[in-house]
Design an enzyme around this catalytic site. Structure first.
Site, PDB file in Angstrom:
ATOM      1  N   GLU A  57      14.412  29.411  45.276  1.00  0.00           N
ATOM      2  CA  GLU A  57      13.496  28.764  44.343  1.00  0.00           C
ATOM      3  C   GLU A  57      13.214  29.717  43.190  1.00  0.00           C
ATOM      4  O   GLU A  57      13.081  30.927  43.390  1.00  0.00           O
ATOM      5  CB  GLU A  57      12.200  28.400  45.062  1.00  0.00           C
ATOM      6  CG  GLU A  57      11.213  27.618  44.207  1.00  0.00           C
ATOM      7  CD  GLU A  57       9.928  27.292  44.959  1.00  0.00           C
ATOM      8  OE1 GLU A  57       9.310  26.272  44.618  1.00  0.00           O
ATOM      9  OE2 GLU A  57       9.544  28.062  45.862  1.00  0.00           O
ATOM     10  N   LYS A 130      11.162  18.713  44.006  1.00  0.00           N
ATOM     11  CA  LYS A 130      10.203  19.133  45.023  1.00  0.00           C
ATOM     12  C   LYS A 130       9.053  18.147  45.139  1.00  0.00           C
ATOM     13  O   LYS A 130       8.380  17.826  44.155  1.00  0.00           O
ATOM     14  CB  LYS A 130       9.679  20.527  44.677  1.00  0.00           C
ATOM     15  CG  LYS A 130       8.767  21.147  45.721  1.00  0.00           C
ATOM     16  CD  LYS A 130       8.366  22.565  45.285  1.00  0.00           C
ATOM     17  CE  LYS A 130       7.507  23.265  46.311  1.00  0.00           C
ATOM     18  NZ  LYS A 130       7.152  24.637  45.876  1.00  0.00           N
ATOM     19  N   CYS A 170      10.688  25.174  49.602  1.00  0.00           N
ATOM     20  CA  CYS A 170       9.504  25.989  49.856  1.00  0.00           C
ATOM     21  C   CYS A 170       8.414  25.251  50.641  1.00  0.00           C
ATOM     22  O   CYS A 170       8.541  25.036  51.833  1.00  0.00           O
ATOM     23  CB  CYS A 170       8.982  26.552  48.534  1.00  0.00           C
ATOM     24  SG  CYS A 170       7.906  28.002  48.723  1.00  0.00           S
TER      25      CYS A 170
END
Length: 281
Positions: A57, A130, A170
């Protein structure tokens, strides 16, 4: 050549193994510098036989402030970061996952935090925005991604000759329902920039849980060190097998995690403990 009854050549058998690599970085506020560092890691991993590679990321920009990524956001399908990923995949004839980069969002003061996937011909084959946005406050340490990032809406996966690969980024790691929505996969890829605080407490146990409950390999690729903006990321990139066993890891600093996915290992785990077949919801 054998011809099938419908007149087409038979499909090539799926490969028994796939060598994958996680490219851990400690990215800076300078895109050109980060892309050079990523290129060097790609070269090193390819030299070791990697066929599918993943970057972390924010691999291209870890800004001094959250707003820095707004200045560098790219239009979908056009921009130097995307050009770098496509050219690298094509040059080395590998699958390449750009852990996340900032793309234009619907809101003018936000970006989409997007993972892009390129095949060995340099064609983009998947995009994941995301979905879960990180928020955390403990003492003076505070993060709120929703101030500059627009949440994605759709899970994403892509197909390789070896098998199906699911994408997440994440903070998504904390939400097992996302991985159920992705469906059955042979590999989950988790690019991340986990903080040292939360990573030290939860990173490994969450990754191993995702591997065990989904009975698949997990390739976790992290930022890992002290950044110029003062943030410390946890690192500890790793490759985990479907039984939850860690096959390789890199604790801190730039470097490579590498290993082989094995079809017979996936089959063995799923046959001995058919949890995926036992699901009722």
């Amino acid at each position: 050549m054998m011809i099938s009854p419908d007149g087409r050549p038979p499909a090539a058998p799926a490969p028994a193994t796939l060598r994958v690599a996680a490219l851990q970085m400690v990215s800076t506020p300078r895109v050109d510098e980060n892309l050079r560092a990523a290129a060097a890691l790609i070269d090193e991993a390819v030299a070791q036989g990697a066929e599918l590679l993943a970057l972390p990321e924010y691999f291209a920009i870890m800004g001094m402030t959250d707003a820095d990524k707004l200045r560098l956001r790219e239009s979908d399908g056009s921009g130097p970061i995307q050009d770098f990923l496509a050219a690298s995949a094509r040059e080395h004839a590998v699958w390449l996952i750009g852990g996340s980069l900032p793309l234009l969002a619907g809101s003018p003061d936000k970006v989409l935090n997007s993972a892009l996937v390129y095949d060995p011909q340099g064609r983009r084959v998947a995009r994941y925005d995301k979905i879960h946005l990180f928020g955390f406050q403990q003492g003076s340490e505070r993060y709120d991604e929703s101030t500059t990032i627009e949440a994605g809406r759709q899970p994403a996966a892509f197909q390789t000759p070896f098998g199906r690969v699911g994408l997440s980024i994440c903070y998504d790691l904390r939400f097992p329902e996302l991985y159920r929505a992705i469906g059955v996969t042979d590999l989950l890829v988790v690019p991340a920039a986990f903080t040292e605080t939360t990573g030290r407490a939860h990173w490994e146990i969450l990754l191993r849980a995702r591997a065990i409950e989904n009975q698949c390999y997990v390739l976790a690729v992290a930022q890992g060190g002290r950044h110029e903006n003062g943030r410390e990321t946890h690192g500890n990139s790793m490759l985990i097998d479907p039984w939850g066993t860690i096959l390789d890891r890199k604790q801190k600093g730039p470097g490579i995690v590498i290993g082989d996915l094995a079809r017979n290992r996936l089959d063995e785990v799923r046959a001995s403990l058919p949890a995926l077949a036992h699901r009722v919801m």
